[in-house]
Write an enzyme that holds these catalytic residues in place. Structure first.
Site, PDB file in Angstrom:
ATOM      1  N   GLU A 264       5.427 -14.008 -13.162  1.00  0.00           N
ATOM      2  CA  GLU A 264       4.836 -12.884 -12.433  1.00  0.00           C
ATOM      3  C   GLU A 264       4.205 -11.838 -13.334  1.00  0.00           C
ATOM      4  O   GLU A 264       3.276 -11.156 -12.918  1.00  0.00           O
ATOM      5  CB  GLU A 264       5.832 -12.241 -11.462  1.00  0.00           C
ATOM      6  CG  GLU A 264       6.943 -11.467 -12.102  1.00  0.00           C
ATOM      7  CD  GLU A 264       7.848 -10.777 -11.081  1.00  0.00           C
ATOM      8  OE1 GLU A 264       7.347 -10.308 -10.061  1.00  0.00           O
ATOM      9  OE2 GLU A 264       9.063 -10.713 -11.335  1.00  0.00           O
TER      10      GLU A 264
ATOM     11  N   ARG B 243       3.173   0.180  -5.410  1.00  0.00           N
ATOM     12  CA  ARG B 243       3.074  -0.463  -4.100  1.00  0.00           C
ATOM     13  C   ARG B 243       1.750  -1.204  -3.921  1.00  0.00           C
ATOM     14  O   ARG B 243       1.566  -1.939  -2.947  1.00  0.00           O
ATOM     15  CB  ARG B 243       3.199   0.580  -2.981  1.00  0.00           C
ATOM     16  CG  ARG B 243       4.521   1.292  -2.974  1.00  0.00           C
ATOM     17  CD  ARG B 243       4.533   2.335  -1.876  1.00  0.00           C
ATOM     18  NE  ARG B 243       4.496   1.732  -0.565  1.00  0.00           N
ATOM     19  CZ  ARG B 243       5.558   1.324   0.111  1.00  0.00           C
ATOM     20  NH1 ARG B 243       6.757   1.462  -0.415  1.00  0.00           N
ATOM     21  NH2 ARG B 243       5.437   0.789   1.299  1.00  0.00           N
TER      22      ARG B 243
ATOM     23  N   TRP C 213      -2.980  -2.444  -1.641  1.00  0.00           N
ATOM     24  CA  TRP C 213      -2.715  -3.850  -1.971  1.00  0.00           C
ATOM     25  C   TRP C 213      -3.356  -4.636  -0.825  1.00  0.00           C
ATOM     26  O   TRP C 213      -2.867  -4.615   0.299  1.00  0.00           O
ATOM     27  CB  TRP C 213      -1.205  -4.091  -2.036  1.00  0.00           C
ATOM     28  CG  TRP C 213      -0.849  -5.469  -2.471  1.00  0.00           C
ATOM     29  CD1 TRP C 213      -0.729  -5.926  -3.756  1.00  0.00           C
ATOM     30  CD2 TRP C 213      -0.512  -6.588  -1.634  1.00  0.00           C
ATOM     31  NE1 TRP C 213      -0.368  -7.250  -3.757  1.00  0.00           N
ATOM     32  CE2 TRP C 213      -0.237  -7.681  -2.477  1.00  0.00           C
ATOM     33  CE3 TRP C 213      -0.444  -6.772  -0.260  1.00  0.00           C
ATOM     34  CZ2 TRP C 213       0.125  -8.930  -1.988  1.00  0.00           C
ATOM     35  CZ3 TRP C 213      -0.093  -8.022   0.232  1.00  0.00           C
ATOM     36  CH2 TRP C 213       0.192  -9.076  -0.635  1.00  0.00           C
TER      37      TRP C 213
ATOM     38  N   GLY D 160       0.599  -1.349   6.146  1.00  0.00           N
ATOM     39  CA  GLY D 160       1.163  -2.273   7.141  1.00  0.00           C
ATOM     40  C   GLY D 160       0.085  -3.171   7.712  1.00  0.00           C
ATOM     41  O   GLY D 160      -0.978  -3.343   7.108  1.00  0.00           O
TER      42      GLY D 160
ATOM     43  N   CYS E 215       0.862  -1.181   0.000  1.00  0.00           N
ATOM     44  CA  CYS E 215       0.000   0.000   0.000  1.00  0.00           C
ATOM     45  C   CYS E 215       0.900   1.233   0.000  1.00  0.00           C
ATOM     46  O   CYS E 215       2.001   1.201   0.544  1.00  0.00           O
ATOM     47  CB  CYS E 215      -0.926   0.105   1.209  1.00  0.00           C
ATOM     48  SG  CYS E 215      -2.067  -1.262   1.357  1.00  0.00           S
TER      49      CYS E 215
ATOM     50  N   GLU F 157      15.355 -17.203 -12.021  1.00  0.00           N
ATOM     51  CA  GLU F 157      14.966 -15.813 -12.251  1.00  0.00           C
ATOM     52  C   GLU F 157      14.138 -15.680 -13.539  1.00  0.00           C
ATOM     53  O   GLU F 157      13.153 -14.942 -13.583  1.00  0.00           O
ATOM     54  CB  GLU F 157      16.226 -14.930 -12.299  1.00  0.00           C
ATOM     55  CG  GLU F 157      16.001 -13.461 -12.521  1.00  0.00           C
ATOM     56  CD  GLU F 157      15.125 -12.779 -11.463  1.00  0.00           C
ATOM     57  OE1 GLU F 157      14.790 -13.387 -10.441  1.00  0.00           O
ATOM     58  OE2 GLU F 157      14.738 -11.621 -11.709  1.00  0.00           O
TER      59      GLU F 157
ATOM     60  N   LYS G 227       5.445  -3.646  -5.267  1.00  0.00           N
ATOM     61  CA  LYS G 227       6.903  -3.495  -5.322  1.00  0.00           C
ATOM     62  C   LYS G 227       7.562  -3.744  -3.973  1.00  0.00           C
ATOM     63  O   LYS G 227       8.602  -4.385  -3.902  1.00  0.00           O
ATOM     64  CB  LYS G 227       7.223  -2.078  -5.820  1.00  0.00           C
ATOM     65  CG  LYS G 227       8.685  -1.834  -6.089  1.00  0.00           C
ATOM     66  CD  LYS G 227       9.119  -2.521  -7.352  1.00  0.00           C
ATOM     67  CE  LYS G 227      10.591  -2.354  -7.647  1.00  0.00           C
ATOM     68  NZ  LYS G 227      11.047  -3.452  -8.527  1.00  0.00           N
TER      69      LYS G 227
HETATM   70  C1  F6R Z   1      10.335 -10.167  -8.559  1.00  0.00           C
HETATM   71  C2  F6R Z   1      10.395  -9.246  -7.457  1.00  0.00           C
HETATM   72  C3  F6R Z   1      10.211  -9.775  -6.076  1.00  0.00           C
HETATM   73  C4  F6R Z   1      11.228  -9.111  -5.139  1.00  0.00           C
HETATM   74  C5  F6R Z   1      10.971  -9.537  -3.689  1.00  0.00           C
HETATM   75  C6  F6R Z   1      11.997  -8.954  -2.746  1.00  0.00           C
HETATM   76  O1  F6R Z   1      10.507  -9.511  -9.769  1.00  0.00           O
HETATM   77  O2  F6R Z   1      10.594  -8.083  -7.634  1.00  0.00           O
HETATM   78  O3  F6R Z   1      10.336 -11.155  -6.044  1.00  0.00           O
HETATM   79  O4  F6R Z   1      12.508  -9.475  -5.543  1.00  0.00           O
HETATM   80  O5  F6R Z   1       9.697  -9.123  -3.296  1.00  0.00           O
HETATM   81  O6  F6R Z   1      11.995  -7.560  -2.781  1.00  0.00           O
HETATM   82  P1  F6R Z   1      13.232  -6.716  -2.276  1.00  0.00           P
HETATM   83  O7  F6R Z   1      14.378  -6.979  -3.170  1.00  0.00           O
HETATM   84  O8  F6R Z   1      12.758  -5.298  -2.325  1.00  0.00           O
HETATM   85  O9  F6R Z   1      13.514  -7.172  -0.881  1.00  0.00           O
END
Ligand code: F6R
Length: 605
Positions: free
Chosen positions: A484, A28, A75, A102, A2, A477, A600
């Site tokens: 996704e 987000r 979200w 949160g 969010c 990856e 994100k």
């Molecule tokens: C996939 C993706 C997610 C993040 C995961 C961790 O493309 O972006 O799998 O890698 O949510 O996020 P961070 O790196 O911000 O801890």
């Protein structure tokens, strides 16, 4: 997840400022959106389920009157995406509005208490309790700031929220507790935001709030206090440039493809990171008996890559662990252990939870992150930035490349410090120096191929990504990127394991994407390709320039520059797989920047 944003201004038209910032926060969460402003002593709210532009077309949320307001992009965690559950949420009388990011862990008991005291709760969210608690304290005659403070002290969990009240024309009260919140200051307004990149261009300086702080914002003043004691705290404003700059699409159709194209520049940025920083981190990694690398999703894949390199190049006893599975029962801590957390956002709750649990233990906490000032940077004793610039596309691309390259620099430095594996270190340095042009070539040669191959892949519902050795990282990856954003079910698998079960799925036309640099696994992987071909698979291979054998047995190929140190091939071989995922998503009519159910920053555990 969010995104929350609030703004209090000397001028009318604050809802436009909030709307524009919510668009920058949409990564987000984007299942619902809403905005509330104060005008003539009343709170006006517009909100609904749907993406921000859809809701704007329907309700014109950017046209609410007033100089002070809050907004939210959601979200869903508690309560399905719906108008009722969209924020802002209000108290019984509509005199208090709140936006929240949160989780409030004790919301059920608070709901029960509020309901039995006569409050009418209208949503299924955990967030609504905040508005009713504040209402209770206002009814007892407390000022808004004190009412919010008392309400926050009743909450358990991790949260950031912002409150406005019809009784206060120009004040926003916000609180940060383990979810990100920053304050932006401009000549005409003061605002609060979940993230620096969402701040309006007019913002000149930024104050990063700490956990356990409450801020009172008015157009001309900011006051920050300790949530528990109420004691006033000093302000520490930073220039906006020093905490990150704004991002736009720069002529590309989506952020994701823009960010893929930025990867050569990211490689140059990584190379320009001061050696002293890398040396310091490497020096902390060579001292412990054991190093755990923790992360989630794409960042976990970087952990697997880093583990492999730390062992190979610097003889370090390294282990990758998915952050959400880092339990004391499965981890053996020695008295001399280090944990290297890898996270693009620096806000991933699963990672933060591990760091918080280890904070008071005798463990060295280190991090690699792309966001300076993020929560992770406050929990560790030493961190290095990724120098990738803001990443807006929900699927991580350029930050993954930055993680791989930064880990390569760190491992090279660690090998130098330990005085081991000189040849490997020299080869890695040679690769790093030319990495920008190699990545550039990987993009330009393979983008047309990705567009073409994506047409075939987009017609399918499943795909395998298969590799051996370090390129299992690439397979994992590639599969994550495809699933996704295009919603094609994809699995990354060690190629040698495919005959122990997965091969049962393979039939005519089943896509199998192989990663095949000419390393010590080359001949074996040709064997795996033949097994799949014999069952009718549609074989796509990533090969190095000059390859003949794999090309001959593949239906389509991606071609990557040949490099000497094969352990670094994931840096190049992942590039066509990012492009493949992007074009497959487009071919299936999916929005690659806003995949369903994802956000994100994953700020829930
Ligand atoms: C996939 C993706 C997610 C993040 C995961 C961790 O493309 O972006 O799998 O890698 O949510 O996020 P961070 O790196 O911000 O801890």
């Amino acid at each position: 997840m969010c995104g929350i944003f609030g703004c209090t201004s000397l001028r009318e038209g604050v809802s436009r400022v909030i709307y524009d910032s919510l668009k920058r926060l949409e990564y987000r969460g984007y299942d619902s959106v809403g905005l509330a402003t104060i005008y003539n002593g009343h709170i006006f709210i517009k909100k609904d389920q749907g993406k921000i532009e859809e809701v704007e077309r329907k309700l014109e949320i950017s046209k609410l009157p007033g100089r002070c307001g809050i907004g939210h992009t959601r979200w869903a965690t508690h309560g399905a995406p719906s108008k009722e559950n969209a924020h802002p949420l209000t108290d019984c009388e509509g005199k208090v509005a709140v936006v929240h990011n949160g989780i409030i862990e004790n919301y059920l008991e608070l709901r029960e208490e509020l309901a039995s005291a006569g409050h009418k709760l209208r949503s299924r969210t955990d967030s609504e309790v905040i508005a009713h608690l504040v209402e209770d304290f206002l009814n007892k005659g407390l000022a808004i700031e004190e009412a919010v403070r008392r309400a926050a002290l009743l909450l358990r969990g991790s949260y950031a929220f912002a409150v406005i009240s019809a009784l206060y024309n120009d004040a926003i009260i916000c609180v940060r507790m383990e979810s990100p919140l920053v304050i932006g200051v401009s000549r005409d307004f003061v605002c609060c935001s979940s993230d620096v990149p969402a701040l309006p261009p007019e913002v000149e300086s930024v104050v990063i709030m700490n956990d356990g702080e409450l801020a009172v914002l008015t157009p001309r003043a900011i006051a920050i206090e300790d949530l528990v004691s109420g004691q006033q705290l000093p302000l520490k404003p930073l220039s906006k440039e020093s905490v990150g700059s704004l991002a736009d699409r720069g002529g590309f159709a989506h952020y994701m493809v823009k960010e893929i194209h930025e990867q050569p520049q990211v490689a140059l940025n990584v190379m320009s990171a001061p050696r002293a920083f890398i040396f310091k981190l490497a020096n902390e990694l060579v001292k412990p008996d054991r190093v755990y690398l923790i992360g989630c999703g794409t960042s976990y894949h970087a952990c697997v890559f880093g583990t492999y390199l730390l062992r190979l190049m610097a003889d370090i006893d390294a282990h990758p662990v998915v952050a959400s599975e880092f339990h004391s029962s499965c981890i053996r801590m020695t008295p001399n252990t280090a944990v290297l957390a890898i996270s693009q956002s620096g806000e991933t709750a699963d990672v933060l939870q591990v760091l918080r649990a280890l904070r008071d233990k005798d463990v060295k906490l280190l991090a690699l992150t792309n966001v300076m000032g993020s929560s992770i940077t406050r929990l560790v004793s030493l961190y290095v930035g990724l120098y990738a610039g803001p990443e807006v596309g929900v699927a991580a691309t350029k930050t993954f490349i930055a993680q791989l390259l930064m880990l390569t620099r760190i491992c090279t430095e660690a090998a130098r410090i330990k005085g081991v594996n000189h040849d490997l270190a020299s080869s890695a340095e040679k690769f790093l120096r030319s990495s920008a042009s190699l990545i550039e070539k990987a993009i330009s040669v393979n983008e047309p191929r990705a567009k073409d191959i994506a047409v075939d892949i987009a017609l399918r519902d499943n795909a395998f990504f298969l590799a051996r050795g370090i390129n299992i990282v690439t397979a994992l990856e590639g599969a994550l990127k495809l699933k996704e954003i295009s919603y094609i079910h994809a699995e990354g698998y060690p190629a040698g394991e495919s005959k122990h079960g997965p091969i049962a799925l393979v039939e005519e036309g089943y896509p199998c994407i192989f990663i095949c640099p000419r390393d010590e696994t080359y001949n074996k992987i040709i064997g795996n390709i033949m097994e799949m071909k014999a069952r009718g698979a549609f074989v796509v291979s990533c090969v190095e320039e000059g390859d003949r054998d794999v090309k001959e047995v593949s239906d389509k190929t991606f071609v990557l520059p040949e490099i000497e140190l094969k352990q670094l091939t994931p840096v190049l071989h992942v590039v066509p797989l990012q492009l493949l995922a992007y074009y497959a998503a487009l071919a299936r009519g999916c929005d690659p920047d806003r995949p369903r159910n994802l956000a994100k920053s994953v700020t829930v555990t």
